[in-house]
Design an enzyme around this catalytic site. Sequence first.
Site, short mmCIF file in Angstrom:
data_model
loop_
_atom_site.label_atom_id
_atom_site.label_comp_id
_atom_site.label_asym_id
_atom_site.label_seq_id
_atom_site.Cartn_x
_atom_site.Cartn_y
_atom_site.Cartn_z
N ASP A 29 6.06 -5.28 -25.79
CA ASP A 29 4.77 -4.64 -25.51
C ASP A 29 4.70 -3.83 -24.21
O ASP A 29 5.18 -4.29 -23.17
CB ASP A 29 3.67 -5.70 -25.37
CG ASP A 29 3.68 -6.73 -26.46
OD1 ASP A 29 4.50 -6.64 -27.36
OD2 ASP A 29 2.85 -7.66 -26.36
N GLU A 199 -3.42 -10.54 -31.34
CA GLU A 199 -2.76 -10.33 -30.05
C GLU A 199 -3.26 -9.03 -29.42
O GLU A 199 -3.86 -8.18 -30.09
CB GLU A 199 -1.24 -10.23 -30.25
CG GLU A 199 -0.62 -11.44 -30.93
CD GLU A 199 0.90 -11.38 -31.05
OE1 GLU A 199 1.55 -12.39 -30.76
OE2 GLU A 199 1.45 -10.34 -31.44
C1 FRU Z 1 2.96 -9.26 -28.85
C2 FRU Z 1 3.29 -10.52 -28.07
C3 FRU Z 1 2.14 -10.87 -27.15
C4 FRU Z 1 2.82 -11.67 -26.08
C5 FRU Z 1 4.15 -10.96 -25.94
C6 FRU Z 1 5.30 -11.85 -25.59
O1 FRU Z 1 4.07 -8.55 -29.28
O2 FRU Z 1 3.57 -11.57 -28.96
O3 FRU Z 1 1.08 -11.54 -27.78
O4 FRU Z 1 2.11 -11.69 -24.88
O5 FRU Z 1 4.40 -10.35 -27.19
O6 FRU Z 1 6.43 -11.12 -25.32
#
Ligand code: FRU
Length: 480
Positions: A29, A199
């Site tokens: 992300d 998320e």
């Molecule tokens: C989304 C996610 C988020 C989390 C991160 C962990 O892709 O699962 O929810 O904070 O990646 O790397």
Amino acid sequence: KQSDTFEYNYDETYRPIYHFSPPYGWMNDPNGMVYKDGEYHLFYQYNPYGTRWGNMHWGHAVSKNLRKWEHLPVALFPDALGTIFSGSAVIDKNNTGGFGKDALIAIYTSAGKNQTQSIAYSLDNGRTFTTYNQNPVLTDSNIVDFRDPKVFWHDASAQWIMSLATSQTITFYGSKNLKEWNKLSEFGEGIGSHGGVWECPDLFPLTYDGKTKWVLFVSINPGGPNGGSATQYFIGDFNGKTFTPDTMNYPLWLDYGRDNYAGVTWSDIPATDGRRLFIGWMNNWDYANNTPTENFCSAMTLPRELKLAHNGEHLVVSSIPVKEINELRRENQRFDNQKIEKSYTFDKLLKDNVGAYEMEFVVKPQGATAFEFKLFNQNNEQMRFIFDLKNKTLAVDRSKSGKLDFSDNFAQTVINAPLPTKNSYKIRLFVDKNSTEIFVNDGEVVQTNTMFPTAAYNSLSFDNEQGIISVENINVYNLK
Ligand code: FRU
């Protein structure tokens, strides 16, 4: 090894030319995007030790123009509270937190035994951070998936608002100082897609027809329209406490392609600019950990500008590459307009084609109820884009696009997006080694899909079974 000292191989086969990718290691992300003093910051979920997910840090890069990125040392390291998951950053103009005027403050999830929210501040434009000594600032031991805080200053209610992913809902919290947070409301039960965990939320205003609407992004994994992870959104109103969605046919998806996830928008873009700028992770949890790159894993989408638009049927959030990207255009090949009955091939799109280019053209389906075009190479590999006007879909077929065997989840037959009927389709298609981003009619329909061809696609052919299509204003640009 840390990214700034690693001797990385920037020339590997699937290293994009004009998309952001980490110098070495795994990326997911985008995090903490914020603008300050002429720099666009891009932090990101980062594993500096390997090309698979794990050991999450915040990597860091800055850009003056959203085109060229300068890699900076890792910004946030795991600590006693856990590894560093996704979050956001804001500029504290009025020193509400007491860390200093104009402090750049990161708000992120500490992923330890529980997921909790922490903050860290920087007084040197993100070059170094100090974690707040009273972390965490927000906890709830009853919720396992409790993460990805996205914060903005809400003038009307004179407080910071945090949107937080709380399992299958988004919970909004308010704060005067970024340190103490109280719950305002919760959104999401019985609305939208619930095929997976919610998320990376983002709540922000956009105007349409002189009226302010609030848009709420919610990434979901799995449960995307074409499998795996994708970003849905809601359009409605926000009063400083509650988000109320307009009545629409949810879910709506920002990008129907398989490879645009966890994207959120930049904070603190100056009012004189006024744009809402977005970037997403160009991968999908269905296969991200298996993709065949070597020294790094994953790139970001192009930075995009978001707007509200009316697609003839309802309001949508449209996205197009930011205008700064036009400056990447190098050699230009212009082709004559074509009236196509059955099929036509443009053999050679560019003289020197390393697989990093943009194409634009307009298709007028004069009576044809379907047409398609495909990019292909000498190895019989191809990416197909199928406009089915009868069934109102734009399908992308990457089932023969190149390497496929790294994951069973990668090569499905078609990737569908809804396509409103129009007399004319303005198409922009960006190709960068291992990705395609197609924008139709100023970003009302978007698909982002990765691919792994064994040679650059340098030919384009159109096919239409009945009727005639007219293809106009055809330009191909090398991008660099
Ligand atoms: C989304 C996610 C988020 C989390 C991160 C962990 O892709 O699962 O929810 O904070 O990646 O790397």
